[in-house]
Design an enzyme around this catalytic site. Sequence first.
Site, PDB file in Angstrom:
ATOM      1  CE  LYS A 235     -13.773  -6.762   4.050  1.00  0.00           C
ATOM      2  NZ  LYS A 235     -13.133  -6.112   2.959  1.00  0.00           N
TER       3      LYS A 235
ATOM      4  CG  HIS B  92      -1.911  -0.900   1.271  1.00  0.00           C
ATOM      5  ND1 HIS B  92      -1.953  -1.928   2.510  1.00  0.00           N
ATOM      6  CD2 HIS B  92      -3.161  -1.433   0.612  1.00  0.00           C
ATOM      7  CE1 HIS B  92      -3.077  -2.310   2.393  1.00  0.00           C
ATOM      8  NE2 HIS B  92      -3.625  -2.402   1.073  1.00  0.00           N
TER       9      HIS B  92
ATOM     10  CB  SER C  50      -4.383  -6.417   4.777  1.00  0.00           C
ATOM     11  OG  SER C  50      -4.081  -4.998   4.112  1.00  0.00           O
TER      12      SER C  50
ATOM     13  NE  ARG D  65      -3.322  -6.895  -4.524  1.00  0.00           N
ATOM     14  CZ  ARG D  65      -3.879  -7.060  -3.588  1.00  0.00           C
ATOM     15  NH1 ARG D  65      -3.538  -7.186  -2.234  1.00  0.00           N
ATOM     16  NH2 ARG D  65      -5.340  -6.691  -3.551  1.00  0.00           N
TER      17      ARG D  65
HETATM   18  P1  ADP Z   1      -5.856  -5.763   0.594  1.00  0.00           P
HETATM   19  O1  ADP Z   1      -6.498  -6.390   2.024  1.00  0.00           O
HETATM   20  O2  ADP Z   1      -6.008  -6.499  -0.440  1.00  0.00           O
HETATM   21  O3  ADP Z   1      -4.518  -5.506   0.706  1.00  0.00           O
HETATM   22  P2  ADP Z   1      -6.948  -3.190   0.457  1.00  0.00           P
HETATM   23  O4  ADP Z   1      -8.418  -2.935   0.244  1.00  0.00           O
HETATM   24  O5  ADP Z   1      -6.502  -2.659   1.800  1.00  0.00           O
HETATM   25  O6  ADP Z   1      -6.818  -4.734  -0.017  1.00  0.00           O
HETATM   26  O7  ADP Z   1      -6.088  -2.416  -0.880  1.00  0.00           O
HETATM   27  C1  ADP Z   1      -6.274  -1.311  -1.218  1.00  0.00           C
HETATM   28  C2  ADP Z   1      -5.667  -0.823  -2.604  1.00  0.00           C
HETATM   29  O8  ADP Z   1      -4.366  -1.152  -2.450  1.00  0.00           O
HETATM   30  C3  ADP Z   1      -6.184  -1.787  -3.723  1.00  0.00           C
HETATM   31  O9  ADP Z   1      -6.380  -0.868  -4.875  1.00  0.00           O
HETATM   32  C4  ADP Z   1      -5.446  -2.893  -3.748  1.00  0.00           C
HETATM   33  O10 ADP Z   1      -5.214  -3.309  -5.055  1.00  0.00           O
HETATM   34  C5  ADP Z   1      -4.070  -2.011  -3.392  1.00  0.00           C
HETATM   35  N1  ADP Z   1      -3.142  -2.973  -2.937  1.00  0.00           N
HETATM   36  C6  ADP Z   1      -3.052  -3.755  -1.974  1.00  0.00           C
HETATM   37  N2  ADP Z   1      -1.742  -4.439  -1.642  1.00  0.00           N
HETATM   38  C7  ADP Z   1      -0.953  -4.148  -2.619  1.00  0.00           C
HETATM   39  C8  ADP Z   1       0.267  -4.502  -3.251  1.00  0.00           C
HETATM   40  N3  ADP Z   1       0.966  -5.146  -2.609  1.00  0.00           N
HETATM   41  N4  ADP Z   1       0.752  -3.888  -4.086  1.00  0.00           N
HETATM   42  C9  ADP Z   1       0.060  -2.843  -4.937  1.00  0.00           C
HETATM   43  N5  ADP Z   1      -1.334  -2.632  -4.721  1.00  0.00           N
HETATM   44  C10 ADP Z   1      -1.895  -3.228  -3.383  1.00  0.00           C
END
Ligand code: ADP
Length: 159
Positions: A41, A17, A127, A90
């Site tokens: 959630k 992130h 996450s 990703r």
């Molecule tokens: P997650 O639980 O899958 O990490 P989030 O809802 O917190 O998902 O993610 C928010 C945004 O960050 C989304 O656009 C997701 O694609 C992006 N994101 C999450 N992890 C990564 C990563 N490792 N690399 C690039 N973008 C990411």
Amino acid sequence: MIRVVCPGSFDPVTNGHLDIIGRAANLYDQVIVAVLRNPSKSSLFTADERVELLREVSKDLPNVRVAKFNGLIVDFCRANDVSAIVKGLRAVSDFDYEMQMAQMNYNQAGVETLFMTTNPLYAFLSSSLVKEFASYGGDVSGLVPPGVLEKLTTRLNEA
Ligand code: ADP
């Protein structure tokens, strides 16, 4: 003045992130990290805790601010004068859903979505995977910022 939003659950924020947030901050005047508050959630950290963690890890990025939102991201964009949504991609598996969502948001509200490809170092990172590994004693120290690791370890030990 171009203001963009990086929306997500951030439960908790990972290095993946942070990589996207930092790169967006290099490109645009202002980045709002919008933390989704979704009471239906279950999450490990409350929305306020997730905001707190994000503020801590982005404190060196002066054009980044963190806010909470619920409801539709397009309404958040309208209310905050946001030009576009920035999302990290990703893998191809992210693509179908993200494309649908982007088209829906454009169709409904004319809000643009910009995709940034993940740093290959973090392509596998989410996450939920971090929480799962850490809950079984896995070492996730290279995957989340140090402050997050500390809070994550404490929270999982409490559980
Ligand atoms: P997650 O639980 O899958 O990490 P989030 O809802 O917190 O998902 O993610 C928010 C945004 O960050 C989304 O656009 C997701 O694609 C992006 N994101 C999450 N992890 C990564 C990563 N490792 N690399 C690039 N973008 C990411």
